[in-house]
Design a protein around this motif. Structure first.
Motif, PDB file in Angstrom:
ATOM      1  N   ILE A   1      71.079  16.163  67.655  1.00 20.48           N
ATOM      2  CA  ILE A   1      71.626  17.448  67.696  1.00 20.48           C
ATOM      3  C   ILE A   1      72.055  17.662  66.255  1.00 20.48           C
ATOM      4  CG2 ILE A   1      72.555  17.577  70.012  1.00 20.48           C
ATOM      5  CD1 ILE A   1      75.252  17.106  68.981  1.00 20.48           C
ATOM      6  N   GLU A   2      72.182  18.939  65.764  1.00 19.29           N
ATOM      7  CA  GLU A   2      72.614  19.468  64.509  1.00 19.29           C
ATOM      8  C   GLU A   2      73.671  20.429  64.714  1.00 19.29           C
ATOM      9  OE1 GLU A   2      70.180  20.324  60.488  1.00 19.29           O
ATOM     10  OE2 GLU A   2      68.944  20.164  62.021  1.00 19.29           O
ATOM     11  N   LEU A   3      74.664  20.367  63.940  1.00 19.31           N
ATOM     12  CA  LEU A   3      75.627  21.350  64.447  1.00 19.31           C
ATOM     13  C   LEU A   3      75.846  22.442  63.607  1.00 19.31           C
ATOM     14  CD1 LEU A   3      78.610  18.444  64.620  1.00 19.31           C
ATOM     15  CD2 LEU A   3      77.249  19.666  66.453  1.00 19.31           C
ATOM     16  N   GLU A   4      76.570  23.590  64.040  1.00 21.36           N
ATOM     17  CA  GLU A   4      76.781  24.953  63.163  1.00 21.36           C
ATOM     18  C   GLU A   4      78.331  24.958  63.179  1.00 21.36           C
ATOM     19  OE1 GLU A   4      74.490  28.015  65.395  1.00 21.36           O
ATOM     20  OE2 GLU A   4      73.044  27.428  64.059  1.00 21.36           O
ATOM     21  N   GLY A   5      78.570  25.569  62.026  1.00 22.44           N
ATOM     22  CA  GLY A   5      80.210  25.903  62.018  1.00 22.44           C
ATOM     23  C   GLY A   5      80.858  24.555  61.817  1.00 22.44           C
ATOM     24  N   LEU A   6      80.531  23.692  61.100  1.00 22.91           N
ATOM     25  CA  LEU A   6      81.213  22.404  60.916  1.00 22.91           C
ATOM     26  C   LEU A   6      82.262  22.498  60.046  1.00 22.91           C
ATOM     27  CD1 LEU A   6      81.055  19.367  62.026  1.00 22.91           C
ATOM     28  CD2 LEU A   6      79.606  19.146  60.085  1.00 22.91           C
ATOM     29  N   THR A   7      83.531  21.823  60.520  1.00 25.64           N
ATOM     30  CA  THR A   7      84.585  21.534  59.660  1.00 25.64           C
ATOM     31  C   THR A   7      85.023  20.091  59.699  1.00 25.64           C
ATOM     32  OG1 THR A   7      86.301  22.111  61.206  1.00 25.64           O
ATOM     33  CG2 THR A   7      85.627  24.012  59.604  1.00 25.64           C
ATOM     34  N   ALA A   8      85.644  19.379  58.684  1.00 25.47           N
ATOM     35  CA  ALA A   8      86.003  18.161  58.764  1.00 25.47           C
ATOM     36  C   ALA A   8      87.514  18.189  58.354  1.00 25.47           C
ATOM     37  CB  ALA A   8      85.341  17.432  57.503  1.00 25.47           C
ATOM     38  N   GLU A   9      88.482  17.511  59.058  1.00 28.04           N
ATOM     39  CA  GLU A   9      89.869  17.428  58.701  1.00 28.04           C
ATOM     40  C   GLU A   9      90.413  15.885  58.668  1.00 28.04           C
ATOM     41  OE1 GLU A   9      94.158  18.211  61.145  1.00 28.04           O
ATOM     42  OE2 GLU A   9      92.255  19.137  61.642  1.00 28.04           O
ATOM     43  N   PRO A  10      90.603  15.465  57.443  1.00 25.64           N
ATOM     44  CA  PRO A  10      90.982  14.175  57.123  1.00 25.64           C
ATOM     45  C   PRO A  10      92.149  13.886  57.758  1.00 25.64           C
ATOM     46  CG  PRO A  10      90.928  15.431  55.111  1.00 25.64           C
ATOM     47  CD  PRO A  10      90.706  16.515  56.098  1.00 25.64           C
ATOM     48  N   THR A  11      92.121  12.477  58.587  1.00 28.57           N
ATOM     49  CA  THR A  11      93.268  12.064  59.140  1.00 28.57           C
ATOM     50  C   THR A  11      93.330  10.495  58.952  1.00 28.57           C
ATOM     51  OG1 THR A  11      94.450  11.846  61.244  1.00 28.57           O
ATOM     52  CG2 THR A  11      92.010  11.663  61.219  1.00 28.57           C
ATOM     53  N   VAL A  12      94.709  10.006  58.943  1.00 31.09           N
ATOM     54  CA  VAL A  12      94.887   8.700  58.882  1.00 31.09           C
ATOM     55  C   VAL A  12      94.877   7.851  60.362  1.00 31.09           C
ATOM     56  CG1 VAL A  12      96.327   6.952  58.224  1.00 31.09           C
ATOM     57  CG2 VAL A  12      96.186   8.862  56.705  1.00 31.09           C
ATOM     58  N   VAL A  13      94.042   6.671  60.453  1.00 33.18           N
ATOM     59  CA  VAL A  13      93.742   6.125  61.529  1.00 33.18           C
ATOM     60  C   VAL A  13      94.329   4.824  61.465  1.00 33.18           C
ATOM     61  CG1 VAL A  13      92.232   5.234  63.415  1.00 33.18           C
ATOM     62  CG2 VAL A  13      91.791   7.440  62.310  1.00 33.18           C
ATOM     63  N   ALA A  49      89.663   8.670  58.169  1.00 33.02           N
ATOM     64  CA  ALA A  49      88.759   9.056  59.087  1.00 33.02           C
ATOM     65  C   ALA A  49      88.642  10.740  59.053  1.00 33.02           C
ATOM     66  CB  ALA A  49      88.819   8.789  60.436  1.00 33.02           C
ATOM     67  N   TYR A  50      87.827  11.243  59.909  1.00 39.91           N
ATOM     68  CA  TYR A  50      87.563  12.747  59.853  1.00 39.91           C
ATOM     69  C   TYR A  50      87.387  13.366  61.253  1.00 39.91           C
ATOM     70  CZ  TYR A  50      86.828  12.616  54.830  1.00 39.91           C
ATOM     71  OH  TYR A  50      87.057  11.994  53.421  1.00 39.91           O
ATOM     72  N   ARG A  51      88.130  14.289  61.653  1.00 44.13           N
ATOM     73  CA  ARG A  51      88.167  15.037  62.823  1.00 44.13           C
ATOM     74  C   ARG A  51      87.148  16.264  62.661  1.00 44.13           C
ATOM     75  NH1 ARG A  51      92.764  18.760  65.326  1.00 44.13           N
ATOM     76  NH2 ARG A  51      91.747  19.543  67.209  1.00 44.13           N
ATOM     77  N   PHE A  52      86.051  16.200  63.280  1.00 43.57           N
ATOM     78  CA  PHE A  52      85.034  17.125  63.062  1.00 43.57           C
ATOM     79  C   PHE A  52      85.014  18.250  64.204  1.00 43.57           C
ATOM     80  CE2 PHE A  52      83.400  13.446  60.916  1.00 43.57           C
ATOM     81  CZ  PHE A  52      82.800  14.017  59.642  1.00 43.57           C
ATOM     82  N   ARG A  53      84.739  19.390  63.825  1.00 44.70           N
ATOM     83  CA  ARG A  53      84.837  20.341  64.789  1.00 44.70           C
ATOM     84  C   ARG A  53      83.631  21.353  64.516  1.00 44.70           C
ATOM     85  NH1 ARG A  53      90.537  23.253  66.433  1.00 44.70           N
ATOM     86  NH2 ARG A  53      90.157  22.751  68.269  1.00 44.70           N
ATOM     87  N   ALA A  54      83.145  21.958  65.487  1.00 43.31           N
ATOM     88  CA  ALA A  54      81.849  22.808  65.393  1.00 43.31           C
ATOM     89  C   ALA A  54      82.095  23.969  66.219  1.00 43.31           C
ATOM     90  CB  ALA A  54      80.660  22.098  65.716  1.00 43.31           C
TER      91      ALA A  54
END
Length: 163
Positions: free
Chosen positions: A105-117, A130-135
């Motif tokens: 799959i390829e995503l549309e409207g992708l955002t990345a939010e940095p977070t500490v794990v 790490a990154y929390r990805f939303r599309a």
């Protein structure tokens, strides 16, 4: 200028995932955690603690990034992607192995939010970014997940007034 916590960066899917992603199974609606096993499942909507957000349902999918696995970080190659969309996103590609639900799959409207794990405990504790990805959807999906909401004012005659 300080970047505020929770800031999301827009990024193109092919920049973040040059070899695309492999969807592992189905995309399902995200449910709130409830420790009571008798409680009815409650879906998650895109609204934060301050009441900000789209109000749209949140869908979740497990994916793997073949590019990350190839770089020797297989432990972090599989993760979850959240979709914020009015309808469940539907992948349009064929299954890699029939019957497994695994699809490229390829995503549309992708955002990345940095977070500490943080992992481990005691003396063996370590942290990494790490990154929390939303599309907003999947490229090629025509199921209605990417359609704009109806404009109720568009169907009202121009001369009439709201009651």
């Amino acid at each position: 200028m300080a970047i505020q916590r929770g800031h999301k960066f827009r990024i193109e899917s092919d920049e973040a995932f040059p070899q695309k992603l492999i969807l592992l199974g189905t995309i399902t609606q995200k449910m709130k955690y409830n420790p009571d096993p008798r409680a009815l499942p409650e879906p998650v909507f895109d609204i934060d603690r301050e009441g900000q957000g789209t109000g749209l349902p949140v869908w979740v999918a497990s994916v793997t990034d073949p590019h990350e696995g190839a770089e020797g970080r297989a432990a972090r190659a599989s993760f979850q992607i959240e979709f914020v969309a009015s309808h469940q996103p539907v992948p349009v590609t064929d299954e890699i192995v029939p019957g497994t639900g695994m699809r490229m799959i390829e995503l549309e409207g992708l955002t990345a939010e940095p977070t500490v794990v943080r992992q481990g405990s005691g003396d063996k504790n370590f942290s990494y970014v790490a990154y929390r990805f939303r599309a907003t959807g999947i490229k090629g999906d025509t199921s209605g997940a990417k359609q704009a909401p109806n404009d109720p004012g568009a169907s009202r005659p121009a001369a009439s007034k709201a009651a």
